[in-house]
Write a protein that holds these residues in place. Structure first.
Motif, PDB file in Angstrom:
ATOM      1  N   GLY A 191       0.824  -1.205   0.000  1.00 38.19           N
ATOM      2  CA  GLY A 191       0.000   0.000   0.000  1.00 38.19           C
ATOM      3  C   GLY A 191       0.855   1.252   0.000  1.00 38.19           C
ATOM      4  N   THR A 192       1.910   1.215   0.804  1.00 35.93           N
ATOM      5  CA  THR A 192       2.798   2.382   0.857  1.00 35.93           C
ATOM      6  C   THR A 192       3.498   2.576  -0.489  1.00 35.93           C
ATOM      7  OG1 THR A 192       3.111   2.124   3.216  1.00 35.93           O
ATOM      8  CG2 THR A 192       4.798   3.372   2.072  1.00 35.93           C
ATOM      9  N   LEU A 193       3.919   1.468  -1.088  1.00 36.06           N
ATOM     10  CA  LEU A 193       4.596   1.557  -2.391  1.00 36.06           C
ATOM     11  C   LEU A 193       3.642   2.148  -3.437  1.00 36.06           C
ATOM     12  CD1 LEU A 193       7.163   0.866  -4.032  1.00 36.06           C
ATOM     13  CD2 LEU A 193       6.152  -1.369  -4.497  1.00 36.06           C
ATOM     14  N   LEU A 194       2.382   1.706  -3.389  1.00 33.11           N
ATOM     15  CA  LEU A 194       1.388   2.263  -4.325  1.00 33.11           C
ATOM     16  C   LEU A 194       1.208   3.757  -4.082  1.00 33.11           C
ATOM     17  CD1 LEU A 194      -1.623  -0.200  -4.675  1.00 33.11           C
ATOM     18  CD2 LEU A 194      -0.514   1.051  -6.526  1.00 33.11           C
ATOM     19  N   GLY A 195       1.046   4.126  -2.815  1.00 36.86           N
ATOM     20  CA  GLY A 195       0.863   5.543  -2.468  1.00 36.86           C
ATOM     21  C   GLY A 195       2.071   6.363  -2.868  1.00 36.86           C
ATOM     22  N   PHE A 196       3.240   5.793  -2.615  1.00 37.42           N
ATOM     23  CA  PHE A 196       4.511   6.443  -2.936  1.00 37.42           C
ATOM     24  C   PHE A 196       4.609   6.674  -4.453  1.00 37.42           C
ATOM     25  CE2 PHE A 196       9.309   5.833  -3.143  1.00 37.42           C
ATOM     26  CZ  PHE A 196       9.627   6.965  -2.423  1.00 37.42           C
ATOM     27  N   THR A 197       4.140   5.682  -5.221  1.00 34.53           N
ATOM     28  CA  THR A 197       4.228   5.778  -6.683  1.00 34.53           C
ATOM     29  C   THR A 197       3.150   6.695  -7.246  1.00 34.53           C
ATOM     30  OG1 THR A 197       5.118   3.541  -6.724  1.00 34.53           O
ATOM     31  CG2 THR A 197       4.275   4.400  -8.814  1.00 34.53           C
ATOM     32  N   ILE A 198       1.933   6.577  -6.722  1.00 27.69           N
ATOM     33  CA  ILE A 198       0.811   7.334  -7.294  1.00 27.69           C
ATOM     34  C   ILE A 198       0.831   8.796  -6.830  1.00 27.69           C
ATOM     35  CG2 ILE A 198      -1.731   7.488  -7.479  1.00 27.69           C
ATOM     36  CD1 ILE A 198      -0.635   4.913  -8.741  1.00 27.69           C
ATOM     37  N   ASN A 199       1.049   9.034  -5.535  1.00 26.54           N
ATOM     38  CA  ASN A 199       0.871  10.395  -5.009  1.00 26.54           C
ATOM     39  C   ASN A 199       2.157  11.183  -4.760  1.00 26.54           C
ATOM     40  OD1 ASN A 199      -1.920  11.173  -4.753  1.00 26.54           O
ATOM     41  ND2 ASN A 199      -2.139   9.471  -3.323  1.00 26.54           N
ATOM     42  N   ALA A 200       3.194  10.508  -4.284  1.00 26.33           N
ATOM     43  CA  ALA A 200       4.406  11.286  -3.951  1.00 26.33           C
ATOM     44  C   ALA A 200       4.919  11.927  -5.242  1.00 26.33           C
ATOM     45  CB  ALA A 200       5.458  10.380  -3.321  1.00 26.33           C
ATOM     46  N   ALA A 201       5.284  13.195  -5.163  1.00 26.73           N
ATOM     47  CA  ALA A 201       5.685  14.020  -6.330  1.00 26.73           C
ATOM     48  C   ALA A 201       4.481  14.585  -7.057  1.00 26.73           C
ATOM     49  CB  ALA A 201       6.594  13.280  -7.311  1.00 26.73           C
ATOM     50  N   GLY A 202       3.270  14.451  -6.482  1.00 30.35           N
ATOM     51  CA  GLY A 202       2.101  15.116  -7.054  1.00 30.35           C
ATOM     52  C   GLY A 202       1.134  14.163  -7.719  1.00 30.35           C
ATOM     53  N   SER A 203      -0.152  14.528  -7.704  1.00 31.93           N
ATOM     54  CA  SER A 203      -1.215  13.684  -8.263  1.00 31.93           C
ATOM     55  C   SER A 203      -0.981  13.405  -9.746  1.00 31.93           C
ATOM     56  CB  SER A 203      -2.565  14.389  -8.145  1.00 31.93           C
ATOM     57  OG  SER A 203      -2.857  14.646  -6.811  1.00 31.93           O
ATOM     58  N   PRO A 204      -1.392  12.214 -10.203  1.00 34.27           N
ATOM     59  CA  PRO A 204      -1.174  11.849 -11.615  1.00 34.27           C
ATOM     60  C   PRO A 204      -1.752  12.851 -12.614  1.00 34.27           C
ATOM     61  CG  PRO A 204      -1.793   9.913 -10.351  1.00 34.27           C
ATOM     62  CD  PRO A 204      -1.913  11.074  -9.419  1.00 34.27           C
ATOM     63  N   VAL A 205      -2.886  13.481 -12.280  1.00 38.33           N
ATOM     64  CA  VAL A 205      -3.471  14.395 -13.261  1.00 38.33           C
ATOM     65  C   VAL A 205      -2.509  15.544 -13.580  1.00 38.33           C
ATOM     66  CG1 VAL A 205      -4.709  15.896 -11.631  1.00 38.33           C
ATOM     67  CG2 VAL A 205      -5.616  15.581 -13.926  1.00 38.33           C
ATOM     68  N   THR A 206      -1.677  15.897 -12.615  1.00 37.53           N
ATOM     69  CA  THR A 206      -0.744  17.005 -12.858  1.00 37.53           C
ATOM     70  C   THR A 206       0.308  16.624 -13.908  1.00 37.53           C
ATOM     71  OG1 THR A 206       0.637  16.389 -10.965  1.00 37.53           O
ATOM     72  CG2 THR A 206      -1.085  18.015 -10.560  1.00 37.53           C
ATOM     73  N   ASN A 207       0.593  15.308 -14.057  1.00 38.90           N
ATOM     74  CA  ASN A 207       1.488  14.877 -15.144  1.00 38.90           C
ATOM     75  C   ASN A 207       0.871  15.245 -16.485  1.00 38.90           C
ATOM     76  OD1 ASN A 207       2.035  11.764 -13.404  1.00 38.90           O
ATOM     77  ND2 ASN A 207       3.302  13.584 -13.340  1.00 38.90           N
TER      78      ASN A 207
END
Ligand SMILES: Cc1cc2nc3c(=O)[nH]c(=O)nc-3n(C[C@H](O)[C@H](O)[C@H](O)COP(=O)(O)OP(=O)(O)OC[C@H]3O[C@@H](n4cnc5c(N)ncnc54)[C@H](O)[C@@H]3O)c2cc1C
Length: 481
Positions: free
Chosen positions: A441-457
């Motif tokens: 779960g942390t890895l998913l959160g780390f990948t999806i949210n850390a460095a900003g929400s995916p929509v910002t990509n």
């Protein structure tokens, strides 16, 4: 002392007494608290890598600011293409073994660029103060907690319109400094850092000028409170289970809710004070530089999953022969290579900011991160598929350690003759930790949210893409120009 060894880092924590809380209780000694041990170990191994003379030029680099070697990933201000590519290479390498490379130099570098811009636009003198702060940090080899993300309250409203203000803001301006109040969320490594650096997280309007604030204070400054969440490892000592995050392991950070309860910041540590028109810069610089790193970081995580997938297939007796297993592993290799290629390509297409910081191409970095983020769930599914159901149904380590039960497990859980049952279970435990645990779960959160929400990509790529030019070309070829 510009590069601390792991032991020196542990020792250095003893000079600080931050107000850290864990599971509702005040933490006395951060460096020896059982639930902070993984984090302190994790930070220490990062220090040892930079301090190792064999890693001079890679994990450590000469800083022109202090004319001493400093940690490249932790402290170096990135000013060249070489800085960006070496950092990405090291980030992939470290993340493929220990999940997080502690890339705080990204944050220090983007803040460097933003503060330079403020002085240029407003004639202020924040930049020399920030440069002095960076020099002190580099000389001491101290670690930072990065306080960017505000709680944001009701997301549809700017901070000044919130009925219950949550975000970090200036509450008092004094001749010798400012007083700040509010919070920052998701402060990784907060409890194990020496300093906290605060910056705004989004573009602000004139009414929000009190929220346009940046500063650095020692982590034990009066009024700074860190409510820490234990890292996702087990709280008891384990041998087989949770090989990435067990008590004696060296992996995984701690997350904090950081409260600023009327904190006084002396003038020399204030780097922004109300310049709301410049707040748009930091998220943009961050979106390029930090996401370039995240491409390499996620490529490293995928490398780790690839190794585990291939080993799982082998302990089960299949190896990578069956085409459906080979295809899945190849898909993961393609994703890791694409993301890493974007980290390198974004660096190659980078440009120098007037402050000296070298900023990668934001569109390439964001496209790469968006891609690798979007396939992590599929990759975790591949691990389950290749492992088989045992990844979630196997008896526990305690059962294995009971001689009576072990006898039965030895018989029932054999796989390939190349491996003992214990070896097969060890691989299953690693797979379980990566794909079926709290760490998943942390890895998913780390990948999806850390460095900003995916929509910002997507927003960055859309904004950077020259669509008009492409329409003109299409018109020209169609003969309708
Ligand atoms: C493991 C981890 C470590 C982190 N480490 C750090 C750290 O060290 N320091 C730090 O400062 N931050 C850190 N972060 C924070 C990270 O940058 C944020 O989690 C991320 O930017 C998302 O912000 P949020 O969590 O507030 O979610 P939100 O911004 O609430 O996003 C939730 C959803 O709402 C959408 N949304 C939000 N606002 C709007 C809007 N106005 N309009 C339309 N849609 C909207 C988002 O796109 C998203 O889909 C970390 C996060 C994680 C998970």
């Amino acid at each position: 002392m510009a590069v601390l060894t792991g032991d020196e880092y542990r020792e250095s924590l003893k000079a600080f007494s931050p107000e850290v809380y864990m599971r509702g209780e005040r933490v006395d000694k951060v460096w020896e608290h059982p639930l902070l041990r993984q984090t302190v170990n994790h930070m220490a191994i990062g220090c040892d890598l930079a301090a190792d003379p064999a890693n001079r030029g890679t994990f450590s680099v000469r800083s022109p600011l202090v004319d001493e070697d400093v940690s490249r990933i932790g402290h170096h201000i990135q000013t060249s293409l070489e800085d960006l590519t070496i950092k990405a290479k090291l980030t992939r390498e470290v993340s493929g073994r220990r999940i997080c490379a502690q890339c705080m130099s990204n944050m220090l570098s983007v803040t460097w660029a933003m503060i330079y811009d403020i002085d240029q636009a407003h004639g202020t003198d924040y930049f020399p103060r920030y440069r002095e702060f960076i020099k002190t940090l580099q000389r001491k080899g101290h670690g930072i907690a990065w306080g960017m993300m505000d709680p944001k309250g009701d997301r549809s409203l700017p901070p000044s319109k919130q009925r219950r203000p949550t975000d970090l803001r200036i509450t008092e301006r004094r001749p010798d400094g400012i007083v700040v109040r509010g919070a920052k969320l998701h402060t990784t490594y907060g409890a194990a850092a020496h300093e906290v650096v605060a910056v705004p997280c989004r573009a602000l309007g004139e009414d929000d000028k009190d929220f346009a604030v940046s500063f650095a204070v020692p982590i034990d400054t009066k009024g700074v409170k860190l409510i820490a969440r234990p890292s996702p490892g087990p709280s008891r000592e384990t041998d087989m289970e949770s090989p990435l995050s067990s008590q004696s392991s060296q992996f995984i950070g701690v997350e904090c809710l950081t409260i600023f309860d009327d904190v006084f910041v002396p003038e020399e540590r204030v780097f922004m004070c109300g310049e709301w028109d410049q707040t748009v810069k930091l998220p943009f610089y961050f979106a390029g530089l930090h996401r370039q790193s995240k491409c390499a970081c996620s490529a490293g995580h995928t490398d780790l999953l690839i190794g585990v997938a291939a080993l799982l297939a082998d302990v089960n007796g299949l190896g990578t022969g069956p085409s459906h297993i080979r295809d899945k592993i190849t898909d993961m290799m393609m994703a890791a290579t694409t993301a890493y290629g974007c980290a390198m390509g974004a660096a190659q297409e980078g440009t120098a900011h007037p402050s000296g910081v070298y900023l990668p191409d934001p569109a390439i970095a964001n496209a790469g991160l968006n891609h690798i983020r979007s396939v992590l769930g599929t990759h975790l599914g591949h691990i389950h598929d290749i492992a088989g159901g045992l990844i979630v149904t196997m008896p526990t380590e305690a059962d294995w350690k009971n001689p009576e039960l072990r006898k039965h497990m030895e018989e029932a859980l054999a796989g390939s003759d190349k491996y003992t049952v214990e070896e097969r279970l060890r691989v299953m435990h690693l797979a379980q930790e990566l794909a079926a645990s709290r760490l998943t779960g942390t890895l998913l959160g780390f990948t999806i949210n850390a460095a900003g929400s995916p929509v910002t990509n997507r927003i960055v790529v859309r904004n950077q893409y020259d669509l008009e030019e492409k329409i003109e070309i299409a018109k020209e070829i169609s003969g309708i120009a």
